[in-house]
Design an enzyme around this catalytic site. Structure first.
Site, short mmCIF file in Angstrom:
data_model
loop_
_atom_site.label_atom_id
_atom_site.label_comp_id
_atom_site.label_asym_id
_atom_site.label_seq_id
_atom_site.Cartn_x
_atom_site.Cartn_y
_atom_site.Cartn_z
N ASN A 50 2.99 5.83 -6.95
CA ASN A 50 2.97 6.34 -5.57
C ASN A 50 4.33 6.12 -4.90
O ASN A 50 4.85 7.01 -4.22
CB ASN A 50 1.90 5.64 -4.75
CG ASN A 50 0.50 6.14 -5.05
OD1 ASN A 50 0.31 7.15 -5.73
ND2 ASN A 50 -0.49 5.43 -4.54
N TYR A 102 -10.58 6.37 -12.09
CA TYR A 102 -11.50 5.74 -11.14
C TYR A 102 -12.04 6.77 -10.15
O TYR A 102 -11.45 7.82 -9.91
CB TYR A 102 -10.87 4.55 -10.44
CG TYR A 102 -9.82 4.83 -9.39
CD1 TYR A 102 -10.15 4.87 -8.03
CD2 TYR A 102 -8.48 4.98 -9.74
CE1 TYR A 102 -9.19 5.07 -7.07
CE2 TYR A 102 -7.50 5.17 -8.78
CZ TYR A 102 -7.86 5.22 -7.44
OH TYR A 102 -6.89 5.42 -6.48
N TYR A 119 -12.63 2.61 -14.31
CA TYR A 119 -12.81 2.68 -15.76
C TYR A 119 -11.42 2.52 -16.39
O TYR A 119 -10.78 3.48 -16.80
CB TYR A 119 -13.47 4.00 -16.15
CG TYR A 119 -14.84 4.16 -15.53
CD1 TYR A 119 -15.97 3.66 -16.16
CD2 TYR A 119 -14.99 4.76 -14.27
CE1 TYR A 119 -17.23 3.78 -15.57
CE2 TYR A 119 -16.24 4.88 -13.69
CZ TYR A 119 -17.34 4.38 -14.34
OH TYR A 119 -18.60 4.48 -13.75
N ASN A 179 0.14 -7.19 -3.86
CA ASN A 179 -1.05 -6.41 -4.23
C ASN A 179 -2.11 -7.27 -4.93
O ASN A 179 -2.52 -6.98 -6.07
CB ASN A 179 -0.64 -5.26 -5.16
CG ASN A 179 -0.60 -3.92 -4.43
OD1 ASN A 179 -1.38 -3.68 -3.51
ND2 ASN A 179 0.30 -3.06 -4.85
N ALA A 242 -2.32 -3.30 11.63
CA ALA A 242 -2.04 -2.36 12.72
C ALA A 242 -1.12 -2.94 13.78
O ALA A 242 -0.62 -2.20 14.63
CB ALA A 242 -3.36 -1.94 13.37
N GLY A 244 1.88 -4.68 13.13
CA GLY A 244 3.27 -4.50 12.79
C GLY A 244 3.65 -5.20 11.51
O GLY A 244 2.81 -5.41 10.63
N ASP A 271 1.72 1.46 -0.02
CA ASP A 271 2.74 1.99 -0.93
C ASP A 271 3.78 2.80 -0.17
O ASP A 271 4.98 2.73 -0.47
CB ASP A 271 2.08 2.87 -2.00
CG ASP A 271 1.07 2.12 -2.83
OD1 ASP A 271 1.23 0.89 -2.99
OD2 ASP A 271 0.12 2.75 -3.33
#
Length: 351
Positions: A50, A102, A119, A179, A242, A244, A271
């Site tokens: 992404n 997925y 999957y 992540n 939300a 910052g 991303d």
């Protein structure tokens, strides 16, 4: 601030290389439980790919390195990511393992009603290792972008990520998005996720982490506590939802509030934020503007249904990122804002 990565003009050097698993995503044709959705549309998903797609759409040279099956889904991923202008020549095909897929529901990922069915166990990406991947291609960017998803896939993937985050002369600037995905680590069996991710982050030059995941993974509350636990990276960006984001460069802290956004779908924003920050970093922008470009790219993702959005034109984004604090605080962005320059400017002038 330290210069970014390599200065070579060799044709195989790109702005950003990202390594990670990309999967075929199946998006529901209507809201509801997975059990009730009659049909799905095919798309692509993967944190690292992404980022390369968004950066390529924003005018940067990018390369995605991964491993997919020698199957139709692998064909689709390589073709779809390549269509964004991303170099996919270093992607490896695995004849023995499938491409991961997925399914997800249409609802907001933050609600209990949201479902995701992965999957990916035993996928081709889980076989990425120091021996099976082209390390020269992986290190061929000014920036190497990684995420904490890859080391969760297998012990070999963890070893590969450790190799790439080991500090050594001449390496690219290493960007690491934490992540933290507890579900992946719960079934991994090759390490305790929070400890592994903290160790890997300490080897990176630039780290992105959400304050919620820092709290859940490491029990840390607030950006300052995260910085105290992660003093090694030259740049640390703590995303605060939300409200910052705060960036630490050495001991200097810079906070930039998020934009007011009419959200269409709360997917892909993390991303996109990383892509915006990296884009401004590659262009030598000051930290404050890097954060603003991150917020703008996130706003582009939040105002479309899928994970990937067309970014604003570079000049348009630069104008918005250069606004004074009052005008920045008045901005409100909705669907179509990346194409409607006049509309965004009118919004700035609203008392």
């Amino acid at each position: 601030m330290t210069a970014i990565g390599r200065t070579s003009t060799a044709p195989d050097v790109v702005d950003v290389v990202a390594l990670g698993e990309s999967m075929v995503t199946f998006l529901p044709s209507r809201p509801g439980r997975l059990a009730d959705v009659p049909a799905f549309e095919r798309a692509i998903g993967g944190a690292e790919s992404n980022v390369t797609c968004v950066l390529a759409a924003a005018g940067h040279s990018t390369r995605w390195v991964g491993r997919v099956g020698a199957d139709g889904f692998g064909d689709h991923l390589v073709e779809a990511i390549g269509a964004y202008g991303v170099d996919v020549r270093a992607v490896r095909r695995d004849p023995a393992r499938p491409t991961g897929i997925y399914f997800r529901t249409a609802g907001d990922r933050a609600t209990d009603a949201h479902e995701v069915a992965y999957y990916r166990a035993g996928s081709a990406a889980s076989a990425m290792s120091v021996d099976t991947m082209d390390l020269d291609a992986i290190r061929s960017g000014r920036v190497l972008h990684l995420s904490g998803i890859t080391p969760a896939l297998s012990a070999d993937c963890l070893d590969l990520t450790r190799e790439l985050t080991t500090r050594r002369p001449g390496r690219p600037l290493v960007s690491f998005d934490v992540n933290h995905r507890p579900g992946l680590w719960r079934d991994a069996g090759h390490g305790h996720g929070p400890e592994v991710l903290l160790d890997l982050a300490r080897g990176a030059d630039l780290v992105f982490v959400g304050d919620d995941e820092a709290r859940d993974a490491w029990g840390l509350g607030g950006p300052e506590a995260v910085r105290a636990a992660l003093p090694e990276p030259e740049l640390l960006v703590v995303k605060q939802g939300a409200s910052g984001a705060t960036a630490f460069h050495g001991t200097d802290a810079t906070y930039v509030p998020a934009l007011h956004v009419d959200v269409v779908a709360a997917v892909g924003a993390g991303d996109a934020f990383a892509a915006g920050f990296l884009s401004a970093t590659l262009r030598g922008k000051p930290v404050r503007e890097r954060l603003r470009h991150g917020h703008l790219m996130a706003a582009a993702a939040l105002t479309v249904p899928g994970d990937l959005a067309t970014p604003p034109a570079r000049g348009h984004a630069d104008r918005l990122a250069a606004l004074d604090d009052t005008a920045w605080g008045r901005l409100r962005l909705g669907p179509g804002w990346t194409q409607d320059v006049r509309g965004a400017d009118e919004e700035v002038r609203t008392p």
